[in-house]
Design a protein around this motif. Structure first.
Motif, PDB file in Angstrom:
ATOM      1  N   VAL A 158       0.855  -1.172   0.080  1.00  0.00           N
ATOM      2  CA  VAL A 158       0.041   0.023   0.060  1.00  0.00           C
ATOM      3  C   VAL A 158       0.848   1.221   0.058  1.00  0.00           C
ATOM      4  N   ILE A 159       0.963   2.152  -1.003  1.00  0.00           N
ATOM      5  CA  ILE A 159       1.870   3.028  -1.235  1.00  0.00           C
ATOM      6  C   ILE A 159       1.085   4.238  -1.569  1.00  0.00           C
ATOM      7  N   LEU A 160       1.873   5.442  -0.808  1.00  0.00           N
ATOM      8  CA  LEU A 160       1.393   6.696  -1.090  1.00  0.00           C
ATOM      9  C   LEU A 160       2.279   7.341  -2.211  1.00  0.00           C
ATOM     10  N   TYR A 161       1.394   7.862  -3.119  1.00  0.00           N
ATOM     11  CA  TYR A 161       2.114   8.392  -4.552  1.00  0.00           C
ATOM     12  C   TYR A 161       1.819   9.920  -4.634  1.00  0.00           C
ATOM     13  N   GLN A 162       2.903  10.661  -4.820  1.00  0.00           N
ATOM     14  CA  GLN A 162       2.788  11.948  -5.005  1.00  0.00           C
ATOM     15  C   GLN A 162       2.096  12.938  -3.656  1.00  0.00           C
ATOM     16  N   GLY A 163       1.979  12.005  -2.594  1.00  0.00           N
ATOM     17  CA  GLY A 163       1.622  12.715  -1.339  1.00  0.00           C
ATOM     18  C   GLY A 163       0.011  12.888  -1.148  1.00  0.00           C
ATOM     19  N   ASN A 164      -0.711  12.411  -2.382  1.00  0.00           N
ATOM     20  CA  ASN A 164      -2.272  12.517  -2.339  1.00  0.00           C
ATOM     21  C   ASN A 164      -2.935  11.295  -3.104  1.00  0.00           C
ATOM     22  N   GLN A 165      -2.186  10.255  -3.468  1.00  0.00           N
ATOM     23  CA  GLN A 165      -2.801   9.200  -4.109  1.00  0.00           C
ATOM     24  C   GLN A 165      -2.537   7.974  -3.126  1.00  0.00           C
ATOM     25  N   ILE A 166      -3.381   7.071  -3.173  1.00  0.00           N
ATOM     26  CA  ILE A 166      -3.018   5.698  -2.451  1.00  0.00           C
ATOM     27  C   ILE A 166      -3.056   4.812  -3.703  1.00  0.00           C
ATOM     28  N   THR A 167      -2.203   3.803  -3.599  1.00  0.00           N
ATOM     29  CA  THR A 167      -2.128   2.584  -4.361  1.00  0.00           C
ATOM     30  C   THR A 167      -2.016   1.619  -3.754  1.00  0.00           C
ATOM     31  N   ILE A 168      -2.398   0.337  -4.354  1.00  0.00           N
ATOM     32  CA  ILE A 168      -2.564  -0.962  -3.870  1.00  0.00           C
ATOM     33  C   ILE A 168      -2.094  -1.546  -4.833  1.00  0.00           C
ATOM     34  N   TYR A 169      -0.766  -2.269  -4.682  1.00  0.00           N
ATOM     35  CA  TYR A 169      -0.381  -3.074  -5.887  1.00  0.00           C
ATOM     36  C   TYR A 169      -0.391  -4.489  -5.731  1.00  0.00           C
ATOM     37  N   TYR A 170      -0.951  -5.038  -6.986  1.00  0.00           N
ATOM     38  CA  TYR A 170      -1.071  -6.431  -7.142  1.00  0.00           C
ATOM     39  C   TYR A 170       0.066  -6.878  -7.796  1.00  0.00           C
ATOM     40  N   GLY A 171       1.006  -6.011  -8.712  1.00  0.00           N
ATOM     41  CA  GLY A 171       2.061  -6.209  -9.387  1.00  0.00           C
ATOM     42  C   GLY A 171       3.278  -5.517  -8.810  1.00  0.00           C
ATOM     43  N   THR A 172       4.194  -5.498  -9.763  1.00  0.00           N
ATOM     44  CA  THR A 172       5.410  -4.833  -9.624  1.00  0.00           C
ATOM     45  C   THR A 172       5.586  -3.431 -10.190  1.00  0.00           C
ATOM     46  N   ASN A 173       6.343  -2.633  -9.607  1.00  0.00           N
ATOM     47  CA  ASN A 173       6.549  -1.259 -10.320  1.00  0.00           C
ATOM     48  C   ASN A 173       7.704  -0.896  -9.555  1.00  0.00           C
ATOM     49  N   THR A 174       8.708  -0.065 -10.279  1.00  0.00           N
ATOM     50  CA  THR A 174       9.900   0.526  -9.556  1.00  0.00           C
ATOM     51  C   THR A 174       9.636   2.015  -9.602  1.00  0.00           C
ATOM     52  N   TRP A 175       9.889   2.723  -8.604  1.00  0.00           N
ATOM     53  CA  TRP A 175       9.613   4.106  -8.779  1.00  0.00           C
ATOM     54  C   TRP A 175       9.949   4.937  -7.307  1.00  0.00           C
ATOM     55  N   ASN A 176      10.044   6.068  -7.230  1.00  0.00           N
ATOM     56  CA  ASN A 176      10.009   6.638  -5.757  1.00  0.00           C
ATOM     57  C   ASN A 176       8.666   6.805  -5.174  1.00  0.00           C
ATOM     58  N   PHE A 177       8.707   6.136  -4.086  1.00  0.00           N
ATOM     59  CA  PHE A 177       7.366   5.797  -3.370  1.00  0.00           C
ATOM     60  C   PHE A 177       7.389   6.107  -2.062  1.00  0.00           C
ATOM     61  N   THR A 178       6.517   6.254  -1.400  1.00  0.00           N
ATOM     62  CA  THR A 178       6.311   6.267   0.148  1.00  0.00           C
ATOM     63  C   THR A 178       5.383   4.922   0.595  1.00  0.00           C
ATOM     64  N   HIS A 179       6.035   3.924   1.158  1.00  0.00           N
ATOM     65  CA  HIS A 179       5.518   2.531   1.670  1.00  0.00           C
ATOM     66  C   HIS A 179       4.598   3.207   3.119  1.00  0.00           C
ATOM     67  N   LEU A 180       3.416   2.639   2.753  1.00  0.00           N
ATOM     68  CA  LEU A 180       2.474   2.949   3.913  1.00  0.00           C
ATOM     69  C   LEU A 180       2.014   1.759   4.719  1.00  0.00           C
ATOM     70  N   ALA A 181       1.935   0.701   4.010  1.00  0.00           N
ATOM     71  CA  ALA A 181       1.486  -0.521   4.570  1.00  0.00           C
ATOM     72  C   ALA A 181       1.842  -1.779   3.667  1.00  0.00           C
ATOM     73  N   LYS A 182       1.491  -2.952   4.265  1.00  0.00           N
ATOM     74  CA  LYS A 182       1.919  -4.134   3.394  1.00  0.00           C
ATOM     75  C   LYS A 182       0.612  -5.281   3.875  1.00  0.00           C
ATOM     76  N   ILE A 183      -0.114  -5.741   2.755  1.00  0.00           N
ATOM     77  CA  ILE A 183      -1.146  -6.514   2.932  1.00  0.00           C
ATOM     78  C   ILE A 183      -0.584  -7.600   3.465  1.00  0.00           C
ATOM     79  N   ASN A 184      -0.949  -8.533   4.795  1.00  0.00           N
ATOM     80  CA  ASN A 184      -0.677  -9.580   5.191  1.00  0.00           C
ATOM     81  C   ASN A 184      -0.817 -10.905   4.364  1.00  0.00           C
ATOM     82  N   ASP A 185      -1.922 -10.961   3.329  1.00  0.00           N
ATOM     83  CA  ASP A 185      -2.282 -12.044   2.636  1.00  0.00           C
ATOM     84  C   ASP A 185      -2.308 -11.590   1.369  1.00  0.00           C
ATOM     85  N   SER A 186      -1.543 -11.482   0.380  1.00  0.00           N
ATOM     86  CA  SER A 186      -1.769 -10.922  -0.962  1.00  0.00           C
ATOM     87  C   SER A 186      -2.380 -12.083  -1.936  1.00  0.00           C
TER      88      SER A 186
END
Length: 167
Positions: free
Chosen positions: A120-148
């Motif tokens: 669970v990632i904060l993008y640009q300070g005002n967007q929330i993303t939930i990743y079901y795949g991979t991506n490389t960029w400058n992000f802020t990590h908010l959380a990790k889903i326990n069972d993905s």
């Protein structure tokens, strides 16, 4: 008179230092016996320690639990959710994430990372993303889903309403 007071104080202090100590080689009296137990069998008092709250993510009838990251952004997100649940309209982007506007701006702690499913990632300070795949960029990590497991299916296709709350 003051000399006598300090002398008595010094004598009392020295005698108190030896109180209850036993000479080397002898066992302490029964009232001072120490029984050591293996660490695993010692009772632990967890009543004073509080568990960190978990992040609950609800999508339709799916409830996912996540562990918050340890940074100031995750702390701000936790504080926001302590005021009540936040529901975000999220849509697929790039075939590897769901993204939606948070409706406020949080402090960024961006680092270059490669996301993993369940991040669970904060993008640009005002967007929330939930990743079901991979991506490389400058992000802020908010959380990790326990069972993905099967996360993309759990998140659903297209635009979905996702509710973030404290568990």
């Amino acid at each position: 008179m003051t000399r006598i007071f300090y002398l008595l104080l010094a004598i009392l202090g020295l005698s108190a230092c030896g109180a209850g100590e036993s000479p080397t080689g002898s066992t302490p009296p029964p009232s001072q016996s120490v029984v050591s137990q293996p660490e695993s069998s010692q009772p632990q008092d967890n009543s004073s320690s509080q568990e960190e709250p978990m992040l609950k993510i609800t999508v339709g009838d799916q409830e996912l639990l996540a562990t918050f990251a340890e940074n100031s952004s995750a702390e701000e997100f936790r504080e926001l959710l302590s005021q009540g649940p936040v529901t975000i309209s999220m849509e697929d982007y790039g075939g590897f994430e769901k993204v939606g506007p948070l409706g406020t701006t949080l402090t960024r702690n961006d680092t270059r990372i490669t996301t993993q499913p369940g991040d669970v990632i904060l993008y640009q300070g005002n967007q929330i993303t939930i990743y079901y795949g991979t991506n490389t960029w400058n992000f802020t990590h908010l959380a990790k889903i326990n069972d993905s497991t099967d996360l993309q299916a759990k998140l659903g296709a297209g635009t979905v309403q996702v509710t973030f709350s404290l568990a």
